[in-house]
Write a protein that holds these residues in place. Structure first.
Motif: not given
Length: 265
Positions: A46-73
């Protein structure tokens, strides 16, 4: 877990963990703005721009855990850091709050404390001393996660990653290195421990050289096994030790303390 979300799954660390965590969840939901390649049998992309709130809302739906490695590193222009590391983290936590508050492992950084000297031994209660805009964004993420825990009960492991690679790449990493295997075991512990809360965890292996006290997170039962010292001879043969007055020898953040502020183009 039924579904674990990994953001930043196309990056170096995301790619390494993607191949190691298949046994932690029935499905891995992988996200990034970069090419994720082909999905394996237990993966969904599920490609997603983290800055897009609506897309992130869909991305997280149905997940039991989140490993958040995304963003500028790395250090970058403020506009890029703002979108991915500040607005993006807020969007992620709002989505988690809307979808049952799945546990989160937030990839923070040693650059939250980069201006401490290497002869200082830190606990998790020492004040932040970020060494750049990237470090500031991770300070924001830690503060936001703490507020969501206090206000909403959202559990998060705030992992201040030192340097997570297959092996240490320079002499500074003799203190900061965390092996892939040790990071994998930490991830597994974060998502299976009976109680998590919102701890700060220093993300480094069991190195002989150490700047960080992890005793406050001992209740999780994570015991890193690898040791950067095993690679000292290899490093010594490959490169000179940096001079004593070099940033890489003085500061915990290394050369990040000397990075200029990146101007908008």
């Amino acid at each position: 877990m039924k579904r674990l979300l990994i953001t930043g799954a196309a990056g170096g660390l995301g790619h390494a963990m993607r191949s190691r965590l298949g046994g932690l969840a029935e499905r891995l939901r992988l996200s990034d703005i970069a090419d994720l390649g082909a999905a394996e049998a237990n993966e969904e992309l599920m490609p997603c721009d983290l800055g897009d709130a609506a897309s992130v809302m869909r991305l997280v739906e149905g997940c039991d855990g989140i490993l958040h490695l995304g963003g500028v590193s790395v250090e970058d222009r403020f506009s890029k850091i703002l979108n991915a590391n500040i607005a993006g983290v807020y969007n992620l936590y709002e989505a988690a709050r809307a979808h049952g508050r799945p546990r989160i492992l937030f990839a923070s950084s040693n650059h939250t404390i980069g201006y401490y000297r290497q002869d200082q031994y830190l606990t998790t209660t020492d004040p932040m001393r970020p060494d750049g805009l990237y470090g500031v964004s991770k300070c924001f993420g830690e503060a936001l996660a703490t507020m969501y825990f206090e206000k909403f009960g959202q559990e998060t492991a705030l992992v201040r990653i030192g340097s997570c690679f297959e092996k240490p790449r320079n002499h500074r990493m003799l203190a900061t290195w965390m092996s892939y295997g040790d990071f994998q075991s930490l991830i597994e512990r974060v998502f299976t421990a009976p109680r998590l809360g919102c701890p700060i965890i220093w993300g480094s292996s069991n190195n002989d050289r150490s700047w960080w006290d992890n005793s406050a997170a001992a209740y999780l039962g994570w015991r890193p096994k690898d040791n950067a010292e095993d690679y000292r001879a290899e490093l010594d043969a490959a490169m000179p030790t940096p001079p004593a007055d070099d940033a890489a020898s003085l500061y915990q953040g290394g050369h990040f303390v000397r990075e200029p502020i990146h101007q908008e183009s």
